[in-house]
Write a protein that holds these residues in place. Structure first.
Motif, PDB file in Angstrom:
ATOM      1  N   ARG A   1      30.190  38.066  52.983  1.00  0.00           N
ATOM      2  CA  ARG A   1      30.436  39.363  52.349  1.00  0.00           C
ATOM      3  C   ARG A   1      31.441  39.301  51.206  1.00  0.00           C
ATOM      4  O   ARG A   1      31.732  40.319  50.589  1.00  0.00           O
ATOM      5  N   VAL A   2      31.966  38.121  50.929  1.00  0.00           N
ATOM      6  CA  VAL A   2      32.929  37.958  49.835  1.00  0.00           C
ATOM      7  C   VAL A   2      32.483  36.794  48.960  1.00  0.00           C
ATOM      8  O   VAL A   2      32.313  35.681  49.440  1.00  0.00           O
ATOM      9  N   ARG A   3      32.294  37.071  47.689  1.00  0.00           N
ATOM     10  CA  ARG A   3      31.927  36.034  46.725  1.00  0.00           C
ATOM     11  C   ARG A   3      33.102  35.816  45.775  1.00  0.00           C
ATOM     12  O   ARG A   3      33.834  36.746  45.466  1.00  0.00           O
ATOM     13  N   VAL A   4      33.251  34.614  45.285  1.00  0.00           N
ATOM     14  CA  VAL A   4      34.262  34.282  44.286  1.00  0.00           C
ATOM     15  C   VAL A   4      33.527  33.617  43.129  1.00  0.00           C
ATOM     16  O   VAL A   4      32.965  32.536  43.295  1.00  0.00           O
ATOM     17  N   LEU A   5      33.526  34.283  41.963  1.00  0.00           N
ATOM     18  CA  LEU A   5      32.744  33.811  40.823  1.00  0.00           C
ATOM     19  C   LEU A   5      33.558  33.873  39.534  1.00  0.00           C
ATOM     20  O   LEU A   5      34.497  34.650  39.428  1.00  0.00           O
ATOM     21  N   THR A   6      33.153  33.073  38.571  1.00  0.00           N
ATOM     22  CA  THR A   6      33.692  33.193  37.222  1.00  0.00           C
ATOM     23  C   THR A   6      32.957  34.347  36.542  1.00  0.00           C
ATOM     24  O   THR A   6      31.893  34.773  37.007  1.00  0.00           O
ATOM     25  N   PRO A   7      33.486  34.845  35.416  1.00  0.00           N
ATOM     26  CA  PRO A   7      32.766  35.906  34.704  1.00  0.00           C
ATOM     27  C   PRO A   7      31.342  35.488  34.323  1.00  0.00           C
ATOM     28  O   PRO A   7      30.405  36.280  34.449  1.00  0.00           O
TER      29      PRO A   7
END
Length: 93
Positions: free
Chosen positions: A42-48
Protein backbone atom coordinates in the motif's frame (compact mmCIF):
# COMPACT_ATOMS: atom_id res chain seq x y z
CA UNK A 1 -1.18 20.04 2.86
CA UNK A 2 2.31 21.25 3.76
CA UNK A 3 4.50 19.85 6.50
CA UNK A 4 7.94 18.82 7.62
CA UNK A 5 9.76 15.68 6.55
CA UNK A 6 9.80 14.58 10.19
CA UNK A 7 6.02 14.09 9.87
CA UNK A 8 6.29 11.52 7.07
CA UNK A 9 5.77 8.39 9.16
CA UNK A 10 2.86 9.80 11.16
CA UNK A 11 1.10 11.10 8.03
CA UNK A 12 1.33 7.71 6.34
CA UNK A 13 0.35 5.71 9.41
CA UNK A 14 -2.63 7.98 10.06
CA UNK A 15 -3.82 7.83 6.47
CA UNK A 16 -3.48 4.04 6.28
CA UNK A 17 -5.39 3.66 9.56
CA UNK A 18 -8.23 5.83 8.25
CA UNK A 19 -8.40 4.19 4.81
CA UNK A 20 -8.71 0.42 4.55
CA UNK A 21 -8.10 0.64 0.81
CA UNK A 22 -5.96 2.86 -1.36
CA UNK A 23 -2.32 3.43 -2.13
CA UNK A 24 0.17 6.00 -0.88
CA UNK A 25 3.01 7.16 -3.09
CA UNK A 26 6.09 8.93 -1.77
CA UNK A 27 7.75 10.89 -4.57
CA UNK A 28 11.38 11.87 -4.05
CA UNK A 29 14.56 12.20 -6.06
CA UNK A 30 16.25 10.06 -3.39
CA UNK A 31 14.29 6.81 -3.23
CA UNK A 32 16.95 4.86 -1.36
CA UNK A 33 18.76 6.80 1.35
CA UNK A 34 16.57 9.41 3.00
CA UNK A 35 13.23 7.64 3.14
CA UNK A 36 12.93 5.49 6.21
CA UNK A 37 9.75 3.72 5.15
CA UNK A 38 9.94 0.66 2.98
CA UNK A 39 7.56 0.19 0.12
CA UNK A 40 4.87 -2.41 0.66
CA UNK A 41 1.56 -3.38 -0.92
CA UNK A 42 0.00 0.00 0.00
CA UNK A 43 3.03 2.30 -0.01
CA UNK A 44 5.11 3.04 -3.10
CA UNK A 45 8.35 5.03 -3.24
CA UNK A 46 9.07 6.49 -6.68
CA UNK A 47 11.06 9.20 -8.41
CA UNK A 48 9.08 11.89 -10.25
CA UNK A 49 9.93 10.22 -13.56
CA UNK A 50 8.74 6.80 -12.35
CA UNK A 51 5.39 8.24 -11.19
CA UNK A 52 4.47 9.58 -14.62
CA UNK A 53 1.16 8.18 -15.88
CA UNK A 54 0.22 6.61 -12.53
CA UNK A 55 -2.37 7.69 -9.95
CA UNK A 56 -2.42 7.25 -6.18
CA UNK A 57 -4.91 8.14 -3.47
CA UNK A 58 -2.32 9.98 -1.36
CA UNK A 59 0.83 11.47 -2.87
CA UNK A 60 3.59 12.80 -0.64
CA UNK A 61 6.28 14.92 -2.27
CA UNK A 62 9.59 15.00 -0.42
CA UNK A 63 11.63 18.16 -1.10
CA UNK A 64 10.02 19.05 -4.45
CA UNK A 65 12.59 21.82 -4.94
CA UNK A 66 15.18 19.05 -5.33
CA UNK A 67 13.39 17.94 -8.51
CA UNK A 68 15.34 20.71 -10.30
CA UNK A 69 15.19 24.43 -11.01
CA UNK A 70 14.97 24.30 -14.78
CA UNK A 71 12.00 23.47 -17.01
CA UNK A 72 12.55 19.75 -16.50
CA UNK A 73 12.33 20.23 -12.73
CA UNK A 74 9.10 22.20 -13.10
CA UNK A 75 7.64 19.47 -15.28
CA UNK A 76 8.68 16.80 -12.76
CA UNK A 77 6.98 18.77 -9.95
CA UNK A 78 3.82 19.17 -12.02
CA UNK A 79 3.74 15.48 -12.94
CA UNK A 80 4.31 14.41 -9.33
CA UNK A 81 1.66 16.78 -7.93
CA UNK A 82 -0.98 15.64 -10.39
CA UNK A 83 -0.63 11.94 -9.43
CA UNK A 84 -2.89 12.45 -6.37
CA UNK A 85 -6.54 11.51 -6.69
CA UNK A 86 -7.54 12.39 -3.10
CA UNK A 87 -4.79 14.16 -1.18
CA UNK A 88 -1.44 15.82 -1.86
CA UNK A 89 1.14 16.47 0.86
CA UNK A 90 4.35 18.48 0.34
CA UNK A 91 7.09 17.91 2.92
CA UNK A 92 10.20 20.03 3.43
CA UNK A 93 12.96 19.98 6.05
Amino acid sequence: MHGRTSELTSIIESWLAQHTEGIVCIVSVDVTGSIELRANSRVRVLTPEMSKGLEFDLVILIHPDAFGTDTEGAVDRYVAMTRATQKLVVLES
